[in-house]
Design a protein around this motif. Structure first.
Motif, PDB file in Angstrom:
ATOM      1  N   LYS A  57      52.091 -29.331 -29.648  1.00  0.00           N
ATOM      2  CA  LYS A  57      52.886 -28.984 -28.464  1.00  0.00           C
ATOM      3  C   LYS A  57      52.602 -27.575 -27.965  1.00  0.00           C
ATOM      4  O   LYS A  57      53.023 -27.218 -26.869  1.00  0.00           O
ATOM      5  CB  LYS A  57      54.376 -29.108 -28.772  1.00  0.00           C
ATOM      6  CG  LYS A  57      54.812 -30.515 -29.058  1.00  0.00           C
ATOM      7  CD  LYS A  57      56.298 -30.571 -29.306  1.00  0.00           C
ATOM      8  CE  LYS A  57      56.739 -31.987 -29.624  1.00  0.00           C
ATOM      9  NZ  LYS A  57      58.178 -32.054 -29.877  1.00  0.00           N
ATOM     10  N   GLU A  58      51.907 -26.790 -28.776  1.00  0.00           N
ATOM     11  CA  GLU A  58      51.627 -25.388 -28.482  1.00  0.00           C
ATOM     12  C   GLU A  58      52.919 -24.619 -28.180  1.00  0.00           C
ATOM     13  O   GLU A  58      53.029 -23.931 -27.167  1.00  0.00           O
ATOM     14  CB  GLU A  58      50.627 -25.251 -27.345  1.00  0.00           C
ATOM     15  CG  GLU A  58      49.259 -25.782 -27.700  1.00  0.00           C
ATOM     16  CD  GLU A  58      48.212 -25.504 -26.653  1.00  0.00           C
ATOM     17  OE1 GLU A  58      48.540 -24.883 -25.620  1.00  0.00           O
ATOM     18  OE2 GLU A  58      47.075 -25.901 -26.865  1.00  0.00           O
ATOM     19  N   LYS A  59      53.885 -24.778 -29.069  1.00  0.00           N
ATOM     20  CA  LYS A  59      55.164 -24.095 -28.945  1.00  0.00           C
ATOM     21  C   LYS A  59      55.609 -23.607 -30.308  1.00  0.00           C
ATOM     22  O   LYS A  59      55.177 -24.108 -31.332  1.00  0.00           O
ATOM     23  CB  LYS A  59      56.240 -25.030 -28.393  1.00  0.00           C
ATOM     24  CG  LYS A  59      56.018 -25.440 -26.971  1.00  0.00           C
ATOM     25  CD  LYS A  59      57.191 -26.227 -26.472  1.00  0.00           C
ATOM     26  CE  LYS A  59      57.031 -26.562 -25.017  1.00  0.00           C
ATOM     27  NZ  LYS A  59      58.181 -27.237 -24.480  1.00  0.00           N
ATOM     28  N   TRP A  60      56.539 -22.657 -30.305  1.00  0.00           N
ATOM     29  CA  TRP A  60      57.141 -22.169 -31.532  1.00  0.00           C
ATOM     30  C   TRP A  60      58.181 -23.163 -32.007  1.00  0.00           C
ATOM     31  O   TRP A  60      58.943 -23.703 -31.219  1.00  0.00           O
ATOM     32  CB  TRP A  60      57.811 -20.825 -31.323  1.00  0.00           C
ATOM     33  CG  TRP A  60      56.859 -19.705 -31.142  1.00  0.00           C
ATOM     34  CD1 TRP A  60      56.572 -19.063 -29.976  1.00  0.00           C
ATOM     35  CD2 TRP A  60      56.067 -19.083 -32.145  1.00  0.00           C
ATOM     36  NE1 TRP A  60      55.648 -18.092 -30.195  1.00  0.00           N
ATOM     37  CE2 TRP A  60      55.311 -18.083 -31.519  1.00  0.00           C
ATOM     38  CE3 TRP A  60      55.907 -19.294 -33.519  1.00  0.00           C
ATOM     39  CZ2 TRP A  60      54.436 -17.281 -32.222  1.00  0.00           C
ATOM     40  CZ3 TRP A  60      55.027 -18.482 -34.212  1.00  0.00           C
ATOM     41  CH2 TRP A  60      54.296 -17.501 -33.558  1.00  0.00           C
ATOM     42  N   LYS A  61      58.226 -23.380 -33.313  1.00  0.00           N
ATOM     43  CA  LYS A  61      59.333 -24.114 -33.933  1.00  0.00           C
ATOM     44  C   LYS A  61      60.226 -23.077 -34.565  1.00  0.00           C
ATOM     45  O   LYS A  61      59.807 -22.320 -35.421  1.00  0.00           O
ATOM     46  CB  LYS A  61      58.818 -25.056 -35.025  1.00  0.00           C
ATOM     47  CG  LYS A  61      58.127 -26.283 -34.507  1.00  0.00           C
ATOM     48  CD  LYS A  61      57.812 -27.173 -35.677  1.00  0.00           C
ATOM     49  CE  LYS A  61      57.073 -28.400 -35.261  1.00  0.00           C
ATOM     50  NZ  LYS A  61      56.720 -29.233 -36.421  1.00  0.00           N
ATOM     51  N   VAL A  62      61.451 -23.031 -34.109  1.00  0.00           N
ATOM     52  CA  VAL A  62      62.373 -22.018 -34.585  1.00  0.00           C
ATOM     53  C   VAL A  62      63.424 -22.664 -35.450  1.00  0.00           C
ATOM     54  O   VAL A  62      63.847 -23.738 -35.301  1.00  0.00           O
ATOM     55  CB  VAL A  62      63.031 -21.287 -33.400  1.00  0.00           C
ATOM     56  CG1 VAL A  62      63.946 -20.199 -33.870  1.00  0.00           C
ATOM     57  CG2 VAL A  62      61.968 -20.730 -32.490  1.00  0.00           C
TER      58      VAL A  62
END
Length: 62
Positions: A57-62
């Motif tokens: 997804k090219e996103k941060w998992k927080v």
């Protein structure tokens, strides 16, 4: 987690809630620190498994 790491985490968390990934320039402006300090904080947060990067997804998992 240090105060600076907490600050970087909150910036990434708040921006990712709205579907945005903060750029290095945005992190520099919001924290007032240099790139080396920011990278060290992010690496430490990833080592602690507080942050992770989702490659698909090219996103941060927080």
């Amino acid at each position: 987690m240090t105060d600076f790491e907490r600050k970087v985490y909150r910036i990434i968390f708040n921006m990712s809630r709205f579907g945005k990934n903060p750029s290095m320039e945005q992190l520099k402006r919001k924290t007032g620190k240099d790139e080396q300090s920011i990278r060290a904080a992010v690496k430490n947060l990833m080592r602690q498994r507080t942050l992770s990067w989702d490659k698909k997804k090219e996103k941060w998992k927080v």
